[in-house]
Structures are given as C-alpha cells and as structure tokens.
Write a protein that holds these residues in place. Structure first.
Motif, mmCIF file in Angstrom:
data_model
loop_
_atom_site.group_PDB
_atom_site.id
_atom_site.type_symbol
_atom_site.label_atom_id
_atom_site.label_comp_id
_atom_site.label_asym_id
_atom_site.label_seq_id
_atom_site.Cartn_x
_atom_site.Cartn_y
_atom_site.Cartn_z
ATOM 1 N N SER A 284 0.840 -1.200 0.000
ATOM 2 C CA SER A 284 0.000 0.000 0.000
ATOM 3 C C SER A 284 0.871 1.245 0.000
ATOM 4 C CB SER A 284 -0.888 0.004 1.250
ATOM 5 O OG SER A 284 -1.323 1.318 1.510
ATOM 6 N N SER A 285 0.440 2.270 -0.772
ATOM 7 C CA SER A 285 1.276 3.468 -0.850
ATOM 8 C C SER A 285 0.940 4.435 0.281
ATOM 9 C CB SER A 285 1.079 4.154 -2.196
ATOM 10 O OG SER A 285 -0.253 4.585 -2.313
ATOM 11 N N ARG A 286 -0.043 4.092 1.122
ATOM 12 C CA ARG A 286 -0.397 4.986 2.225
ATOM 13 C C ARG A 286 0.626 4.907 3.326
ATOM 14 N NH1 ARG A 286 -5.630 3.329 1.846
ATOM 15 N NH2 ARG A 286 -6.793 4.532 0.320
ATOM 16 N N ARG A 287 0.740 6.020 4.024
ATOM 17 C CA ARG A 287 1.675 6.079 5.136
ATOM 18 C C ARG A 287 1.034 5.396 6.329
ATOM 19 N NH1 ARG A 287 4.931 11.421 6.559
ATOM 20 N NH2 ARG A 287 6.681 10.291 7.428
ATOM 21 N N PRO A 288 1.739 4.435 6.938
ATOM 22 C CA PRO A 288 1.159 3.807 8.120
ATOM 23 C C PRO A 288 1.070 4.835 9.240
ATOM 24 C CG PRO A 288 3.382 2.981 7.714
ATOM 25 C CD PRO A 288 3.085 3.965 6.631
ATOM 26 N N SER A 289 -0.086 4.892 9.913
ATOM 27 C CA SER A 289 -0.224 5.924 10.950
ATOM 28 C C SER A 289 0.276 5.398 12.298
ATOM 29 C CB SER A 289 -1.680 6.358 11.055
ATOM 30 O OG SER A 289 -2.507 5.222 11.009
#
Lengths: 291, 263
Positions: free
Chosen positions: A286-291
C-alpha cells in the motif's frame, strides 16, 4: 489437452469463430511482448521475427523430433531469447535507434534464411504441424504472462523500467544499470513473442516465411501504440481492438488498410498515451503512510 | 584535514578545438558545502557531467573517496555514493512523488524478479521499509503532503525539491546540485536555503552550482570560480568575493578597474 464439456451455445460460437478467438489470445501475447520493450523506452521492430523464430523452432521440434507441445513451446521461447541476446548485447550499449535498425535487419535475414533453406520448407513453409494448441494453452499462457508482468511492474523493477522510459539520464544517475535492464527486457519480450509464434504454429498447422515480415512487426507495434503503456492491460486492449476491427469492418474490406491506418494515426496524434491511460501503481505494498 | 571526498586533478574535456573544462583541479572535503560558480558558459555543468559520468574527460582524473571513477558509467558511480540533480529538471513525470523517491532507492533494494513475483515476505518487508523511508525523506524536503501526486503535476519549486529528495534516497556520499534555486521565487529560494542548511547540519557533502550569489556566499564553506573552463580563483567565500579576477570575470574589465580605482 484435457477435454472440456462446453455448453452448446459456446461450443457453436467457438466452432464458428475459432480462428478469431485463437488470434485474440496470440495477439494479446504479442502485444505484451511489445510492451516489455517499449516499457524501458526502446523500440524493437523484431517482434515478428522473434515470433517467426518461435513458430519455426516449435514446428520443427514437433515435426522432426516428435517433441510434446510444452517442450516445443519451451524451445519456441529459448531460441528467440538467444537471438535477442546476440543482437541486443552490442546494440543496447548504444542509445538511439540502433536496436530498431538491428531488429529490422533480423527480420529480413530470418525471412531470407527460411525462404532459402530446404530444412525449413523454403518459400512454401512448413505444413502438417499437429494442431495441439488450443484455448487452454493460449489463454493459459496469456494469463500467466499478464500476471507476471503486473507483479514485476509493482516492484523496484517496474519503477526502474518506468524511470528509464521517462528519463534515461536521470535513471542512470540513480544507479539503474541501463544496458542490463534493456537487454533483460528484450530477452523477455523475445520469449513472449516466441511463445506466441509457437502457439500460432500449433493452431494453424501451416506457417510460411512471409507471415513474420515487416508488416507483422508494424501491426504488433500498433497494438501497443493504440492501447498504451500505463499497464500491461493497455496493449492487450489495443490488440483486441485491432484484431476485431477487420471482422467488424468486413463490409469495408477494400478499405481495411486505410481504416486501420487512420485509426493508428488518430490514436498517436490525439491519444499519445494510448486508449487506456490508467496507470498502474509501482509500489508492491500500500502506498499509504502507516499511521 | 581528512582525505578529500571528491578530488579532480587536471580535469580537461575538449569538444573539437574548444576546451570546455581546461585543467581544473579541486577537492571537496567531507561534510562541507563546496560552491562552483562562474559566468554563463564557464563550464560548471560540464564539470558536473564529467563527475557524474555523462561525459568522459579528455584527460585528468576524478576520485571519489580516493577511488578513480572517471572510467565508470553513471550507474556504477551512483553505486559508489554519487547523486545529482539536473539544471533542467528531469522528472519521471507520470510517477507519484512517493514512487519517484522510491526509485532513488533502487540500489539499496535487494529483492530480485523471483522474490517480486512470488511476493515473498522479504519483498513485502523491503517495499514497506522503502515506502516509510521515502515518506521521511519527503518530510525532510517538505513534500509529504504531495506524496500521492503525479511528479509532473507539482509546482516548479516542488519539482526541484523532489529532485533533491530523489537524490537523497540514494544516501549519497556526495550530492551534486546543479542550480537548485534556478527559476525559483524568493520564498521558494528561502525554503531551499533552509533545506540545504539542514542537509549541511546532517553532515551531507555537497558540491553546488548556483547563480544566486547571496545564496552561495551564505551556504558554502569553500568556493571555486571557473571562467572559460579554467579555474580562476578558489577559497573561502569572503576571499573569493573580493578577488579582482572574479569581479573582472563577472562584471568585465572596465567595471573591475573602476571599482579597483574607486576603493
């Protein structure tokens, strides 16, 4: 090949349109083979030659040595791969149009060799090739090739390939080994085209040297030009359209070349990124930043 | 003084009869920012192209950390820790900013085709780690909000900073910046100066070509001045600024004389 029991309607359809259905799958493979080269920013006009090498190799392996279809198809991939290594190694160290020129040369040399050799049946070609390939082998190959290319695109290899296509200098400055990637892409594309050739020989039972000339090379190029390069799906779409078009436009038979030529010109002028402009992500997670 | 990070010795390149870079020697100490300045056509970018491997020198040597590199192709030099940006921005326009920075990590990533196809655990771990690191680098240059945008769609100043981010992803031992402030408005230039100041603090070694003199004077530890391909001066910024030959090169002989007479 295992026997499948198909519903009657589909069975009838396949009987009527068998050649077209086979062509769609084989052209899909050829479109993917073109995509692999264009994806690293190179132009090859040798895809038809690689296809011809694959077709002749597999046909001769079955006819003269009695090899099984899978073994003959393996040969259909390895021999074009060897040819790609031989012409790619010197030409891909140079930038520019050298590969395009060398691959045109390969096509002509190969055609003349096939025409003038008794072993390959001369100008008459080879006939009586057992029709051992079919729906399963063609569409199975296409599916496997497609899945492999999608997975590779979503990795550092896919990023490197796109970087090279967008800006070769910048890609090299980031440590991407340009000659190695170009050669790898050419060899992979030769294998795909060879596989398509092998399958083609084993569904049509007859092949001749003129099936794999410059016209065929340009047709294969146009699959990718029309479809685009945003993802491996795009060139397949191009192949489907350009394969179906002559059937749909059968009433315009006399103007077929004109119509398909115009479509290519329009596509290149007004849709430089092809019909399917959707671009596949190049990250394997996934290209989302892990929070 | 420790061994030089980069040292050029009698570096020369001729295009036909023209020596675009003529017998230039310079050395960049680790952890410093070294400026390369000179009027248009002085050969600054040509020096960069020689160092990064886009051009081959006619004679002379280029050493990175004491290793001769002038015969290596650009991708091998990147492997030794050389990263650069370009005077005319070279973006991978279709890629997102995040993908662009991850492309800069190419050499750090080990997963080959088989691991990528089989989506092995090793591959996923490496991709996630690279993505997280890319976000950190985007934070550093102030672009993490734009991570998912197409590089080619970013404003000009952001593209320049993305190019720096892409180069930083290499974890370079030497960073070559070719006119990073070119075409920037004053606020973008200020942002850039802050960024380069932070990089300097973090210990990066930078060789910088720049036209904005205030920028160069504030940032650089050492400056080399080129004119018509030859080195005409070098030293600390304040020394270079008052060097008559440098003033002459920039302003012409007459102005330089009147300045000398007036002072």
């Amino acid at each position: 090949m295992p026997e499948f029991v198909l519903p009657e309607v589909i069975d009838d359809f396949l009987f009527t349109y068998q050649n077209l259905v086979y062509s769609l799958g084989i052209h899909g493979l050829l479109a993917l083979s073109m995509y692999v080269v264009l994806a690293v920013g190179q132009l090859s006009l040798g895809q038809a030659a690689f296809m011809g090498l694959g077709a002749y190799a597999s046909a001769l392996l079955t006819l003269k040595l009695g090899w099984s279809l899978p073994a003959a198809l393996a040969g259909a991939m390895l021999i074009p791969a060897a040819a790609a290594l031989i012409i790619g190694s010197p030409t891909l160290r140079l930038s520019g149009v050298y590969l395009a020129l060398a691959t045109i040369g390969l096509g002509e040399v190969q055609r003349l060799a096939f025409v003038n050799s008794d072993f390959t049946g001369g100008a008459l070609g080879l006939s009586g090739i057992p029709t051992k390939a079919g729906l399963v082998s063609i569409y199975g190959s296409l599916l496997v090739a497609l899945v492999l290319l999608v997975l590779v695109a979503r990795s550092k290899i896919g990023r490197a390939m796109e970087a090279m296509r967008e800006d070769e200098l910048a890609a090299g400055a980031l440590g991407i080994n340009l000659p190695a990637y170009k050669l790898g892409a050419l060899v992979a594309s030769a294998m795909l085209a060879g596989l398509a050739g092998g399958l083609n020989a084993h569904v049509s039972s007859f092949i001749s040297p003129n099936d794999y000339g410059f016209d065929a090379a340009v047709t294969i190029l146009s699959f990718a030009l029309l479809g685009g390069l945003g993802s491996p799906f795009a060139p397949i779409l191009g192949a489907v359209i350009l394969t179906l078009l002559p059937e749909v436009l059968r009433s315009l038979a006399n103007y077929r070349g004109l119509v398909s030529g115009s479509i290519i010109v329009i596509a290149v002028m007004f849709m430089p990124r092809g019909l399917l402009i959707w671009r596949m992500g190049r990250i394997g997670v996934s290209s989302r930043r892990p929070s | 003084m420790s061994a030089a990070r980069l040292s050029l010795t009698h570096l020369t390149i001729r295009f036909g009869g023209l020596a675009a870079v003529d017998d230039v020697s310079l050395s960049v100490a680790p952890g410093t920012v070294h400026g390369l300045i000179g009027p248009n056509g002085a050969g600054k970018t040509t020096v960069f192209n020689l160092v990064s491997g886009l051009l081959a020198p006619s004679s002379g040597t280029i050493m990175l950390d004491g290793k001769e590199i002038e015969a290596l192709p650009s991708w091998s030099r990147a492997g030794l820790g050389l990263a650069r940006t370009f005077q005319n921005i070279r973006m991978f326009a279709q890629m997102t900013a995040l993908e662009t920075v991850m492309t800069g990590m190419h050499l750090r990533m080990k997963a080959g085709p088989v691991a990528s196809i089989l989506r092995m655990g090793r591959f996923r771990t490496e991709e996630s780690a690279a993505r997280d690191r890319a976000y950190e680098i985007l934070d550093l240059v102030g672009l993490s909000q734009s991570a998912q945008l197409r590089s080619g769609d970013l404003p000009y100043g952001d593209q320049r900073r993305l190019e720096i981010a892409r180069a930083l992803a290499l974890e370079p031992r030497l960073l070559l910046l070719d006119e990073p402030a070119a075409g920037m408005n004053p606020s973008e230039t200020q942002q850039l100066e802050d960024l380069l100041g932070r990089l300097k603090q973090q210990g990066y070694t930078i060789l910088l070509v720049e036209h904005d003199m205030h920028f160069v004077m504030r940032l650089c530890d050492e400056i080399t001045v080129l004119n018509f391909g030859r080195k005409i001066a070098e030293g600390r910024p304040e020394a270079v600024r008052s060097n008559p030959q440098v003033i002459e090169a920039y302003l012409g002989t007459r102005v330089a004389k009147s300045l000398a007479g007036g002072s």
